[in-house]
Design a protein around this motif. Structure first.
Motif: not given
Length: 535
Positions: A170, A200-201, A204, A208, A448, A450
């Motif tokens: 992550c 959230k970061k 994300e 990703a 949050y 994904p």
């Protein structure tokens, strides 16, 4: 929620999760297959609805899975004396076998003898996110009783997304440093927004870096992987010792494959029937129970910085909370080469880390004394780093990433947004005046994520399974004792073994009573008598 098992004696402070990344809950609710599934083609998919019982899979292996069940492992030297390693393939998506594989790291140490070999003994230390291979090679393969290691091949597989098995990633080291220092007790809207942005970061980053794998790291998939490994090893039934989250993994296996259950030890049990919010709150109560025990012990020592012999446990808690609030306003130096200071978030994790093992209490007293009386946060930072699996070079193991990935897939989020957390704060603070606020906010992280969850709360009965041994510790901080009682009562063949004492899990932690009962079960298949208690 937090829940790693302690690999004794080499890693005394491996807890079970992380305040931010792990608070999602370590209980996965499973997807299961319909009993009407065909034995050819891919397996049908069905989600277990809330309140339902986990449905066993069809006994016949689908033909599309035959190549996985028939594979041969290429064993090679691991570089660790006495251990062999191999790579096993499993379908990334059990609904679409053959459309892509996940490669799983396996390790074993063959039975040493004397005595007849009993088969393979698979071990899992918990997490989710703990490396089973690392646990086997550093502890279980050399630290389990000689009689057990003589009769069993000791085996471990890192679950999908964990450590050596295509790890979920992550954030990098610097970003993780920032993440672990995020304030989890926001004082105003600005700090609440900062906490939400941190969640959230992190989410994300996971999306990703691991987009395909992230949808396929559920506990039910890991349990299905274990059945492939069982077959590849040549065992008709699975013999298994799982601790902490590993109990949920083992119970899930039993629910899916009750006819393939051999001797299962589930130590520090989770209750799969509870939803995420209740699990988090009850675990918060567990940390409070453990802290009260620590507080009573602390004030018996002249070096306790939180009070003296006349100080009540509740006052000890208020003193610690006041110290946390002071750090929230003014972090203290740690001597860290990367410039990290000790704020409330890292200090809280340092204290929580020591709740898992009462032998760490003297270390915690020393660390608190240095921090509270000398403005030296190095001791609490060291405890926190051990908990987060951060090394001296600033690199993190993937524990936090895998922990959140499994948790957020296995259950619906505990909270959907800050407003729900704020409404629940009184209940969490009642559960633990010291840790309740931070643990409530930490439970927001899966809101949050994904990818959506695939599991729901459910019961596991495993009707028709051989006797299963469930072990519970009365003052366990991470897996409260009522969870062990509940799981043992759910399992149709469950037997509860109770340790009256402190710490997370019981087997291999110094109780001859517990160890002899578990060893007898593993070696002879005879569970202890109903209601047996050890202290």
């Amino acid at each position: 929620m937090h829940m790693r098992r302690t690999p004794r004696p080499t890693r005394p402070l491996r807890a079970s999760g992380v305040l931010l990344a792990a608070a999602a809950l370590l209980i996965s609710a499973c997807s299961s297959e319909s009993p009407s599934g065909s034995s050819s083609g891919s397996s049908p998919r069905a989600t277990v609805p809330t309140g339902a019982v986990l449905t066993p899979l069809p006994r016949a292996t689908p033909s599309a899975l035959a190549p996985y069940y028939g594979q041969k492992l290429n064993w090679r030297s691991c570089g660790v004396p006495g251990f062999e390693c191999a790579t096993m393939k499993a379908p990334l998506d059990y609904d679409k076998p053959g459309s892509g594989d996940v490669r799983l790291a396996v390790s074993r140490k063959k039975a040493t003898g004397p005595g007849e070999r009993l088969g393979s003994l698979l071990v899992n230390p918990g997490g989710p996110g703990g490396s089973a291979v690392g646990y086997l090679q550093s502890y279980a393969g050399v630290g389990y009783p000689a009689e057990v290691r003589a009769r069993y091949d000791m085996v471990a597989v890192d679950p999908r997304g964990v450590a050596r098995s295509e790890p979920v990633e992550c954030l990098n080291g610097r970003a993780m440093d920032a993440y672990t220092q995020t304030d989890t007790t926001p004082d105003d809207g600005r700090e609440t927004d900062q906490l939400v942005e941190a969640f959230k970061k992190f989410a994300e980053g996971c999306g990703a870096h691991s987009p395909g794998l992230l949808r396929h790291v559920s506990t039910v998939e890991a349990a299905r992987d274990m059945d492939i490994l069982r077959a590849v090893l040549g065992d008709e039934k699975l013999t298994y010792v799982g601790a902490s989250y590993g109990t949920f993994l083992g119970a899930t296996y039993a629910g899916l494959y009750p006819d393939r259950v051999g001797r299962l030890v589930l130590d520090g049990a989770l209750d799969p029937s509870l939803d995420a919010r209740r699990l988090n709150k009850e675990q918060t109560e567990g940390f409070e129970t453990a802290f009260q025990s620590f507080a009573k012990d602390c004030v018996r020592h002249s070096d306790c910085p939180l009070g003296d012999a006349g100080t009540s446990p509740d006052q000890v808690g208020r003193n610690l909370k006041a110290f946390f609030q002071k750090l929230d306003k003014e972090p203290i130096p740690t001597g860290d080469p990367d410039g990290r200071k000790l704020g409330e978030a890292l200090a809280t994790i340092g204290v929580i880390a020591a709740m898992y093992d009462e032998t760490a209490w003297p270390q915690l007293r020393d660390a608190l004394t240095s921090a509270m009386r000398k403005d030296d946060g190095a001791g609490l930072l060291a405890l926190s780093d051990s908990y987060y699996e951060r090394d001296a070079d600033g690199r993190y193991a993937n524990l936090m990433s895998a922990n959140a990935a499994v948790n957020c897939l296995d259950l619906p989020p505990a909270f959907s947004g800050p407003d729900q957390v704020e409404r629940s704060l009184p209940a969490f603070e009642k559960a633990s005046p010291v840790f309740g606020e931070g643990l409530a906010w930490a439970s927001l992280n899966c809101a949050y994520w994904p990818v959506g969850n695939t599991g729901e709360p459910h019961r596991i009965e495993a009707k028709g399974a051989a006797p299963i041994l469930v072990v519970g510790t009365t003052r366990d901080p991470a897996t409260p004792y009522p969870w062990a009682r509940s799981l043992a009562s759910q399992l149709s063949s469950g037997t509860l073994l109770t340790y009256v004492g402190d710490g997370h899990t019981a087997y291999g932690r110094g109780s001859a009573c517990i160890d002899s009962a578990v060893d007898r079960y593993l070696l002879q298949g005879v569970p202890p008598e109903k209601g047996k208690r050890c202290s």
